[in-house]
Enzyme design. Structure first.
Site, PDB file in Angstrom:
ATOM      1  N   GLY A   1       0.826  -1.195   0.000  1.00  0.00           N
ATOM      2  CA  GLY A   1       0.000   0.000   0.000  1.00  0.00           C
ATOM      3  C   GLY A   1       0.861   1.246   0.000  1.00  0.00           C
ATOM      4  O   GLY A   1       2.081   1.184   0.130  1.00  0.00           O
TER       5      GLY A   1
ATOM      6  N   GLY B   1       0.653   5.882   0.784  1.00  0.00           N
ATOM      7  CA  GLY B   1      -0.092   7.016   1.313  1.00  0.00           C
ATOM      8  C   GLY B   1       0.800   8.236   1.369  1.00  0.00           C
ATOM      9  O   GLY B   1       1.910   8.236   0.823  1.00  0.00           O
TER      10      GLY B   1
ATOM     11  N   VAL C   1       4.226   0.963   1.968  1.00  0.00           N
ATOM     12  CA  VAL C   1       4.434  -0.233   2.785  1.00  0.00           C
ATOM     13  C   VAL C   1       4.683  -1.416   1.870  1.00  0.00           C
ATOM     14  O   VAL C   1       3.986  -1.590   0.862  1.00  0.00           O
ATOM     15  CB  VAL C   1       3.208  -0.524   3.686  1.00  0.00           C
ATOM     16  CG1 VAL C   1       3.443  -1.799   4.497  1.00  0.00           C
ATOM     17  CG2 VAL C   1       2.934   0.643   4.627  1.00  0.00           C
TER      18      VAL C   1
ATOM     19  N   LYS D   1       7.463  -0.066   6.456  1.00  0.00           N
ATOM     20  CA  LYS D   1       6.928   1.216   6.019  1.00  0.00           C
ATOM     21  C   LYS D   1       8.114   2.122   5.713  1.00  0.00           C
ATOM     22  O   LYS D   1       8.995   2.306   6.554  1.00  0.00           O
ATOM     23  CB  LYS D   1       6.043   1.836   7.103  1.00  0.00           C
ATOM     24  CG  LYS D   1       5.402   3.153   6.696  1.00  0.00           C
ATOM     25  CD  LYS D   1       4.483   3.708   7.769  1.00  0.00           C
ATOM     26  CE  LYS D   1       3.148   3.018   7.791  1.00  0.00           C
ATOM     27  NZ  LYS D   1       2.149   3.732   8.628  1.00  0.00           N
TER      28      LYS D   1
ATOM     29  N   ASP E   1      -7.856   7.416  14.155  1.00  0.00           N
ATOM     30  CA  ASP E   1      -8.221   6.879  12.843  1.00  0.00           C
ATOM     31  C   ASP E   1      -8.597   5.395  12.942  1.00  0.00           C
ATOM     32  O   ASP E   1      -8.103   4.560  12.176  1.00  0.00           O
ATOM     33  CB  ASP E   1      -7.066   7.067  11.856  1.00  0.00           C
ATOM     34  CG  ASP E   1      -7.529   7.048  10.395  1.00  0.00           C
ATOM     35  OD1 ASP E   1      -8.744   7.219  10.158  1.00  0.00           O
ATOM     36  OD2 ASP E   1      -6.680   6.875   9.502  1.00  0.00           O
TER      37      ASP E   1
END
Length: 293
Positions: free
Chosen positions: A19, A21, A26, A51, A148
């Site tokens: 992923g 962001g 990651v 990460k 979150d």
């Protein structure tokens, strides 16, 4: 594993990307010979999640590393494994290593169930909720708010739910008025005035519970009778409904906290031993209102 010199970093190799962001990205990471997590028997090899961010813009990773280390005593939070710096394609990166959640995220499970025309069983939803509550209680006891809590940030390791991604986590009261998190899971006081107490995380957990049991994500602007119909179609139990409503109280002062919720009948009243595994794991058919997370 502390931060090491770039030239010494031949102890792991980067795998496929999981992923990305604003923080960076990651990937999977595989320990190589000489790494403290390397196992000679390849069939038992450890896989980590790493990460990474460009070194010049990696301050958020340093902060997240600090938080993972601070919360390392809690088994309900993804475990921190170390950090280093590497040079890759003439670019310097900072990397933090974490326990890999091979079971994916709660978002993945809800989506997978919806694709089969089913939903997560209430028994599983309760187990996930209990694990997350234990993690939140620990975070809150340290004076922090996750900010979150959502289905993407609830991860599964060996079948157990754990809280992941501490990128939005803040000290209580540190950034008054700043809007943090994901709107569909944000408490009213958070998106209205940027107010974040531990109760904001409880609202987010309530949203996750509703999504697990009903399959519906975007319900916040529905009328009460519409919500009631969704609950009826999902066959949500009375205990689950009462628990959910304790999470969704508009006034954060009246909203229950993690300690109180861990004592709620929905959590503490487990099914009797005579209940068969087949009965416990049964998943009700999804309605036409099921939405992907």
């Amino acid at each position: 594993m502390g931060e090491s010199k770039p030239e010494s970093m031949k102890l792991w190799e980067r795998g496929r990307k999981l992923g990305a962001g604003g923080y960076g990205f990651v990937s999977l990471a595989h320990p190589l010979a000489g790494h403290p997590l390397f196992l000679p028997d390849s069939s038992l090899q450890v896989v980590m999640a790493v990460k990474s961010a460009k070194y010049a813009t990696s301050s958020s990773l340093l902060r997240e590393r600090y938080l993972f280390k601070k919360f390392s005593d809690c088994p309900h939070i993804i475990r921190y494994l170390g950090c280093d710096c590497t040079y890759e394609e003439d670019e310097r990166f900072r990397n933090i290593f974490m326990q890999y959640a091979a079971g994916g995220s709660l978002h993945d499970r809800i989506k997978s169930a919806a694709s089969r025309g089913t939903r997560i069983s209430e028994i599983e939803a309760r187990d996930v909720t209990e694990c997350v509550l234990h993690g939140l209680r620990f975070i809150h006891s340290m004076g922090y708010v996750h900010c979150d809590i959502k289905t993407d940030n609830i991860l599964f390791v060996k079948g157990k739910a754990k809280i992941g991604d501490l990128g939005a986590t803040i000290k209580v009261g540190k950034y008054p008025g700043k809007i943090i998190g994901t709107r569909n899971y944000m408490a009213p006081e958070s998106f209205q005035s940027g107010d974040y107490s531990s109760k904001a995380d409880i609202w987010g957990l309530g949203c996750c519970l509703f999504e697990m049991i009903t399959g519906v994500k975007k319900w916040r602007h529905m009328k009460e009778d519409e919500i009631h119909k969704i609950i009826e179609r999902s066959r949500m139990s009375d205990k689950a409904q009462l628990f959910w409503r304790k999470c969704m109280v508009e006034d954060p002062e009246q909203r229950w906290d993690a300690d109180m919720l861990l004592q709620h009948p929905f959590i503490v009243d487990h099914p009797p031993p005579s209940t068969t595994a087949k009965q416990v794991s049964k998943i009700m058919p999804a309605s036409s209102n099921v939405e992907e997370a």
